[in-house]
Enzyme design. Structure first.
Site, short mmCIF file in Angstrom:
data_model
loop_
_atom_site.label_atom_id
_atom_site.label_comp_id
_atom_site.label_asym_id
_atom_site.label_seq_id
_atom_site.Cartn_x
_atom_site.Cartn_y
_atom_site.Cartn_z
CD GLU A 181 -21.36 0.76 -12.01
OE1 GLU A 181 -22.55 1.01 -12.18
OE2 GLU A 181 -20.92 -0.40 -11.98
CG HIS A 199 -41.24 15.39 5.27
ND1 HIS A 199 -40.38 16.10 4.47
CD2 HIS A 199 -40.99 15.78 6.55
CE1 HIS A 199 -39.65 16.90 5.23
NE2 HIS A 199 -39.98 16.72 6.49
N GLY A 259 -11.61 4.68 -20.63
CA GLY A 259 -13.05 4.60 -20.91
C GLY A 259 -13.87 5.29 -19.83
N GLY A 315 -15.85 -0.57 -24.01
CA GLY A 315 -16.90 -1.19 -24.82
C GLY A 315 -16.84 -2.70 -24.82
#
Ligand SMILES: Cc1cc2nc3c(=O)[nH]c(=O)nc-3n(C[C@H](O)[C@H](O)[C@H](O)COP(=O)(O)OP(=O)(O)OC[C@H]3O[C@@H](n4cnc5c(N)ncnc54)[C@H](O)[C@@H]3O)c2cc1C
Length: 462
Positions: free
Chosen positions: A189, A445, A182, A273
């Protein structure tokens, strides 16, 4: 048969939306019970989001230390102690469970540990975890049942006793070679995390690219990032059969456009899933209709087909995120209070916690095109954001879609701190601001968000 105890509201499943609803109603003085068979607080704090992000963070530390030399830091050889990784995660989960128990105590919502089923409309029977039965009758019923990992009907797969994310996050040893079935966000992850811990990792997906809901350039970039770390990615690979035993030796035979191939590994993780926890608990008998994939049929106020029964979170087919379940709670709470709030048109952000992360809100380029929408698309490589030069995290890009009225219709970012930058864009979208506000804003910044000036500066003038 014992007489049913009467409640104003019962919630089955203590997931995100359900528990907040229970706490809210109990605090308002109602008699509320929450039935939970195992995970106090639901999946997110116990087995899903927070445990995975906890271990992913450990993997990130391993990665940083392993690359310390590139930053001029001498760290010596790196090894990972999975027992400590898991112990740290467990300690977090325990503290989260304690937090939830305190909330139940403080709000007065009653937590009943057991497996619940509907025995008649408005009547629930719970097989208590510590023995015995209870029967509750309720005015209002809320279903927050969640989902579980789908094990696809591939010959031999179930017999290998594959890992799901639950067992993978409990591993106190390092798999020598983890095969991940999958290429969605759960699989990716964990694939990157285990690679960083030191496993060899192969991701197998039947589709021609990873993350099929994302634009192709996003899928390609994510693949490059993972492959650069040594994760093997096998696409257009249909699993034909699986043999062996996970935590030992597994052999996965895949059919690819180039022919059959066998991959041998030590462990197999299924991330293919989710299946709703809606079957076999008396829903349909009590008039709560299900959809074809097994989610509960709801309208955009999360009302089911049965009177005074609502559904929340993944079991209601809501997007599979904790924050979606939380918003489902708000929809129901506000409507019960006389409001008019729906799930239609919700702006739903999400983040995939690979490193660098992927974040998206609103429409993708492919979705806009499929709907024939007239959008201007602007892109900016992360290396153009000067912050990334200071951290050497230059992979990825930002992408924005702007509609003919100059509103931001979508934002995607793969890059360090993507989730935080996305929240800035989300605020602009919620406020209905024209893109030029972010183009011209004075942003500190050097931050990642500063890149939004240049990204929106790349939007073509009308
Ligand atoms: C590995 C992984 C990582 C994830 N990471 C993220 C992330 O980073 N961010 C994010 O937003 N989402 C993430 N998700 C998704 C997220 O965890 C869920 O969308 C979220 O937890 C919402 O779930 P829910 O409210 O629908 O139900 P859940 O939290 O699953 O709650 C349902 C509860 O109902 C109980 N239950 C079910 N049936 C019964 C019954 N008959 N009787 C008693 N109790 C019952 C279950 O035990 C469960 O506790 C992740 C998912 C996975 C698998």
């Amino acid at each position: 048969m014992t007489e049913a105890e009467r409640y104003d509201a019962v919630v089955i499943g203590s997931g995100e939306g359900g528990k907040y609803l229970a706490w809210d109603m109990a605090q308002a003085g109602q008699k509320v019970a929450v039935m939970e068979r195992r995970w106090i607080g639901g999946s997110c704090p116990n087995i899903n989001c927070l445990p995975s992000k906890n271990e992913i963070w450990s993997a990130g530390v391993a990665h940083t230390v392993a690359h310390a030399g590139e930053y001029g830091v001498v760290a010596g050889p790196v090894s990972v102690d999975m027992k400590t990784v898991v112990a740290r995660k467990r300690a977090m989960v325990e503290s989260l469970v304690a937090f939830h128990l305190e909330r139940y105590e403080a709000t007065g919502a009653e937590l009943v540990m057991g497996n619940a089923r509907l025995v008649a409309p408005g009547t629930i029977q719970v097989a208590l975890n510590d023995g015995g039965m209870r029967r509750l009758a309720t005015e209002k019923l809320f279903l927050n049942l969640g989902t579980h990992a789908t094990i696809p009907p591939v010959p031999g797969l179930a017999e290998t006793r594959p890992l799901t994310h639950i067992e993978a996050l409990e591993l106190d040893r390092l798999p020598a070679h983890l095969i991940v079935l999958g290429g969605g966000y759960v699989g990716l992850e964990l694939a990157q995390a285990y690679r960083r811990f030191g496993s060899r990792v192969t991701v197998v997906d039947r589709g021609p690219r990873l993350l099929k809901r994302e634009d192709e350039d996003v899928s390609d970039e994510v693949r490059l990032i993972l492959e650069a770390e040594g994760v093997e990615v096998l696409l257009s690979a249909e699993v034909a059969n699986v043999e062996g035993r996970s935590a030992g030796s597994v052999r996965v035979t895949v059919r690819t456009p180039d022919g059959s191939r066998m991959i041998e590994g030590t462990d197999i993780l299924v991330a293919a899933g989710r299946t709703p926890n809606t079957r076999g608990i008396g829903l349909e008998e009590a008039g709560v209709a299900l959809t074809d994939p097994g989610t509960i049929k709801v309208n955009d106020r999360l009302e089911t087909t049965a009177k005074d029964v609502w559904a929340i979170g993944e079991c209601a087919g809501s997007p599979q995120f904790t924050h979606a379940s939380l918003d489902d709670f708000r929809v129901i709470r506000d409507n019960l209070g006389g409001g008019d709030r729906t799930t239609t048109g919700r702006l739903m952000p999400y983040c995939m916690f690979i490193d660098p992360p992927l974040a998206r809100i609103g429409m993708s380029e492919a979705e806009a095109r499929a709907n024939g929408m007239d959008m201007r698309v602007a892109k900016l490589p992360m290396k153009a954001v000067l912050r990334t030069r200071t951290t050497s995290q230059t992979a990825g890009f930002m992408k924005a879609l702007v509609d003919p009225q100059d509103r931001i219709a979508g934002f995607t970012m793969i890059g360090s701190e993507a989730g935080e930058v996305m929240a800035v864009v989300q605020a602009a979208m919620l406020g209905g601001l024209p893109y030029s506000v972010l183009r011209d804003a004075i942003l500190a910044h050097p931050t990642m968000a500063e890149g939004l000036n240049a990204l929106f500066g790349n939007v073509a003038k009308r």
